[in-house]
Scaffold this active site. Structure first.
Site, PDB file in Angstrom:
ATOM      1  N   GLU A  93      14.642  59.258 -22.936  1.00 49.65           N
ATOM      2  CA  GLU A  93      14.349  58.651 -24.250  1.00 49.65           C
ATOM      3  C   GLU A  93      15.638  58.231 -24.962  1.00 49.65           C
ATOM      4  O   GLU A  93      15.826  58.477 -26.158  1.00 49.65           O
ATOM      5  CB  GLU A  93      13.553  59.626 -25.127  1.00 49.65           C
ATOM      6  CG  GLU A  93      12.260  60.127 -24.506  1.00 49.65           C
ATOM      7  CD  GLU A  93      11.172  59.063 -24.418  1.00 49.65           C
ATOM      8  OE1 GLU A  93      11.425  57.908 -24.811  1.00 49.65           O
ATOM      9  OE2 GLU A  93      10.070  59.391 -23.939  1.00 49.65           O
ATOM     10  N   CYS A 152      -2.544  41.511 -16.941  1.00 54.02           N
ATOM     11  CA  CYS A 152      -2.790  40.116 -16.563  1.00 54.02           C
ATOM     12  C   CYS A 152      -2.015  39.725 -15.314  1.00 54.02           C
ATOM     13  O   CYS A 152      -2.187  38.622 -14.786  1.00 54.02           O
ATOM     14  CB  CYS A 152      -2.423  39.184 -17.716  1.00 54.02           C
ATOM     15  SG  CYS A 152      -0.644  39.077 -18.032  1.00 54.02           S
ATOM     16  N   CYS A 187       2.882  42.012 -21.277  1.00 50.50           N
ATOM     17  CA  CYS A 187       3.831  40.907 -21.110  1.00 50.50           C
ATOM     18  C   CYS A 187       4.012  40.197 -22.450  1.00 50.50           C
ATOM     19  O   CYS A 187       3.288  40.462 -23.425  1.00 50.50           O
ATOM     20  CB  CYS A 187       3.311  39.927 -20.055  1.00 50.50           C
ATOM     21  SG  CYS A 187       1.832  39.031 -20.567  1.00 50.50           S
TER      22      CYS A 187
END
Length: 215
Positions: A93, A152, A187
């Site tokens: 992190e 997608c 995206c």
């Protein structure tokens, strides 16, 4: 002979297995008998113990990094307690580090010849760089993207924040700790359209009927 270390930054979106890669590297060090130290910013409050945990269930103990932690002084103090100085320092992190803390880690690399490997996000849910990530892009010796795929089919770029209905939202504080209930990696096109698209039928598991089966 003087040891030459490097500062690494390995970044990716949420769910790209960054933490799993860190823990795999830690396991490999253990198998080879190599000393290492793990760190993680305390801002990630999903764990009530000082551990780095992957979504796949593996974990390792770590040292917390507080907002006022001086990384160079902290690591120097740890080195004074051990007989064999670790050659590797792993930081999870890393986007939550301050600019000063990244600079302090770079000093650990240069002064002690250690390798410091930072794993983290590049940008927040509004596509803005985190402070720690920005500084790592500026001074890291090696930068590597850990890639993952949007629903997608395109490469994920944005750590999109979602509401209770799964809709992408773009307002709020930069830091809001959460998992799959609050974030999804998408995206740029899905984020820009504020709509998470589905992949084509060809990307889904095949469905057969009797007409599909031939001797």
């Amino acid at each position: 002979m003087e040891r030459i270390g490097k500062l690494y930054f390995r970044y990716g979106t949420m769910g790209s297995a960054k933490t799993a890669l860190l823990l795999t590297q830690a396991y490999n060090f253990e198998e080879r008998g190599m000393a290492y130290i793990c760190f993680k910013p305390v801002v990630d409050t999903r764990e009530n113990r000082s551990v780095i945990r992957s979504r796949i269930g593996i974990e390792r103990a770590c040292h917390w990094i507080y907002p006022d932690t001086d990384m160079f002084s902290s690591i120097t103090h740890l080195f004074e307690k051990v007989e064999v100085r670790p050659l590797w320092i792993l930081v999870d992190e890393a986007q939550f580090l301050s600019e000063a803390q990244v600079d302090q880690l770079s000093r650990v690399v240069d002064d002690y010849g250690c390798n410091v490997v930072c794993y983290g996000l590049r940008t927040d849910f509004r596509t803005h760089l985190f402070e720690g990530s920005r500084r790592l892009f500026e001074i890291a010796d090696s930068i590597e993207e850990v890639k993952s795929t949007c629903t997608c089919g395109r490469k994920t770029i944005v750590n999109a924040r979602i509401d209770a209905h799964g809709q992408i939202i773009t307002e709020g504080e930069q830091v809001q700790i959460g998992g799959n209930d609050k974030y999804t990696a998408v995206c740029r096109k899905c984020w820009t359209n504020r709509r998470i698209e589905s992949s084509s039928r060809s990307m889904l598991p095949f469905e057969f009927d009797d007409a599909d089966i031939r001797d």
